[in-house]
Design a protein around this motif. Structure first.
Motif, PDB file in Angstrom:
ATOM      1  N   THR A  13      -2.468  -3.119   8.101  1.00  0.00           N
ATOM      2  CA  THR A  13      -2.585  -3.490   6.694  1.00  0.00           C
ATOM      3  C   THR A  13      -1.324  -3.122   5.899  1.00  0.00           C
ATOM      4  N   SER A  14      -0.846  -4.074   5.087  1.00  0.00           N
ATOM      5  CA  SER A  14       0.286  -3.820   4.202  1.00  0.00           C
ATOM      6  C   SER A  14      -0.032  -4.086   2.728  1.00  0.00           C
ATOM      7  N   SER A  15      -1.033  -4.928   2.444  1.00  0.00           N
ATOM      8  CA  SER A  15      -1.432  -5.205   1.066  1.00  0.00           C
ATOM      9  C   SER A  15      -2.948  -5.392   1.010  1.00  0.00           C
ATOM     10  N   ILE A  16      -3.514  -5.161  -0.180  1.00  0.00           N
ATOM     11  CA  ILE A  16      -4.967  -5.155  -0.328  1.00  0.00           C
ATOM     12  C   ILE A  16      -5.394  -5.866  -1.611  1.00  0.00           C
ATOM     13  N   GLU A  17      -6.440  -6.654  -1.513  1.00  0.00           N
ATOM     14  CA  GLU A  17      -7.119  -7.231  -2.675  1.00  0.00           C
ATOM     15  C   GLU A  17      -8.498  -6.592  -2.810  1.00  0.00           C
ATOM     16  N   LEU A  18      -8.919  -6.392  -4.043  1.00  0.00           N
ATOM     17  CA  LEU A  18     -10.278  -5.913  -4.335  1.00  0.00           C
ATOM     18  C   LEU A  18     -10.932  -6.902  -5.284  1.00  0.00           C
ATOM     19  N   GLY A  19     -12.156  -7.288  -5.011  1.00  0.00           N
ATOM     20  CA  GLY A  19     -12.846  -8.225  -5.874  1.00  0.00           C
ATOM     21  C   GLY A  19     -14.322  -8.274  -5.600  1.00  0.00           C
ATOM     22  N   VAL A  68       0.803  -1.224   0.000  1.00  0.00           N
ATOM     23  CA  VAL A  68       0.000   0.000   0.000  1.00  0.00           C
ATOM     24  C   VAL A  68       0.835   1.272   0.000  1.00  0.00           C
ATOM     25  N   GLY A  69       2.143   1.138   0.170  1.00  0.00           N
ATOM     26  CA  GLY A  69       3.013   2.306   0.202  1.00  0.00           C
ATOM     27  C   GLY A  69       3.393   2.672   1.633  1.00  0.00           C
ATOM     28  N   ASP A  70       4.522   3.322   1.764  1.00  0.00           N
ATOM     29  CA  ASP A  70       5.053   3.619   3.090  1.00  0.00           C
ATOM     30  C   ASP A  70       4.094   4.445   3.944  1.00  0.00           C
TER      31      ASP A  70
END
Length: 206
Positions: free
Chosen positions: A200-206, A150-152
């Motif tokens: 949170t460090s990463s994200i999925e969208l679906g 997700v960015g720093d």
């Protein structure tokens, strides 16, 4: 149904969360809404797993949404939280990609879809991270968009979220969708819960 009280950013909230199937809705009432300009960042994500890249940040939410919509919406509130609490404005955001392009977007005939917005404080406060995409999510139990990091600025900082364009969000504790995850969330979540708050460090969208 579970009733929970919490205090964040100097605001006392009453939160009612109902979980249905793969998603849920958090509805909050706040005694005050921040109307001061708040920094907001925009990230355009590609279908599938996007390459790591930094979001573009703006000094206020109005400037961020104007850039995200290619000039289609230029009168957004300057505060992300104020925008999140404005039902009429939220309805405009929900129509992105489905209605005729406006502003600079009219020249290309393309209006990007708003996929999700994430916030660094509960109740949609703090800095907003706006995800835009070329189309809505398909809601076929698969993943349409992915951000492996997700960015720093937003790493271990997300506390609330809203989803749009039929998207659900799955927050992961570590980069590249590793570690604990929250499960698919749909709609409005004024607090992601103690287990995933600021993790949170990463994200999925679906």
């Amino acid at each position: 149904m579970k009733l929970r009280s919490l205090k964040a950013a100097g605001i006392t909230l009453a939160v009612t969360c109902t979980t249905l199937g793969l998603g849920g809705v958090g509805i909050a009432s706040a005694s005050t809404t921040d109307t001061k300009p708040t920094k907001a960042c925009v990230q355009t994500v590609q279908a599938g797993k996007s390459k790591p890249s930094k979001p573009t940040c703006y000094p206020n939410y109005r400037a961020a949404i104007a850039a995200a919509t290619h000039g289609g919406i230029t009168d957004a509130p300057v505060s992300a939280q104020q925008a999140a609490m404005n039902k009429n404005f939220q309805a405009r955001l929900a129509r992105l990609g489905k209605s005729a392009p406006q502003g600079k977007a009219a020249a290309t005939g393309e209006t990007p879809y708003l996929l999700a917005q994430f916030y660094t404080e509960a109740n949609y406060g703090g800095t907003a991270l706006v995800y835009m995409g070329a189309g809505a999510c398909e809601r076929d139990n698969g993943t349409d968009y992915q951000r492996p990091y997700v960015g720093d600025e937003f790493n271990d900082a997300i506390s609330s979220l809203k989803t749009y364009s039929d998207c659900r969000a799955n927050l992961h504790e570590d980069r590249d969708f590793q570690g604990a995850n929250i499960g698919w969330l749909y709609g409005e979540w004024d607090y992601v819960g103690d287990a995933m708050n600021d993790r949170t460090s990463s994200i999925e969208l679906g």
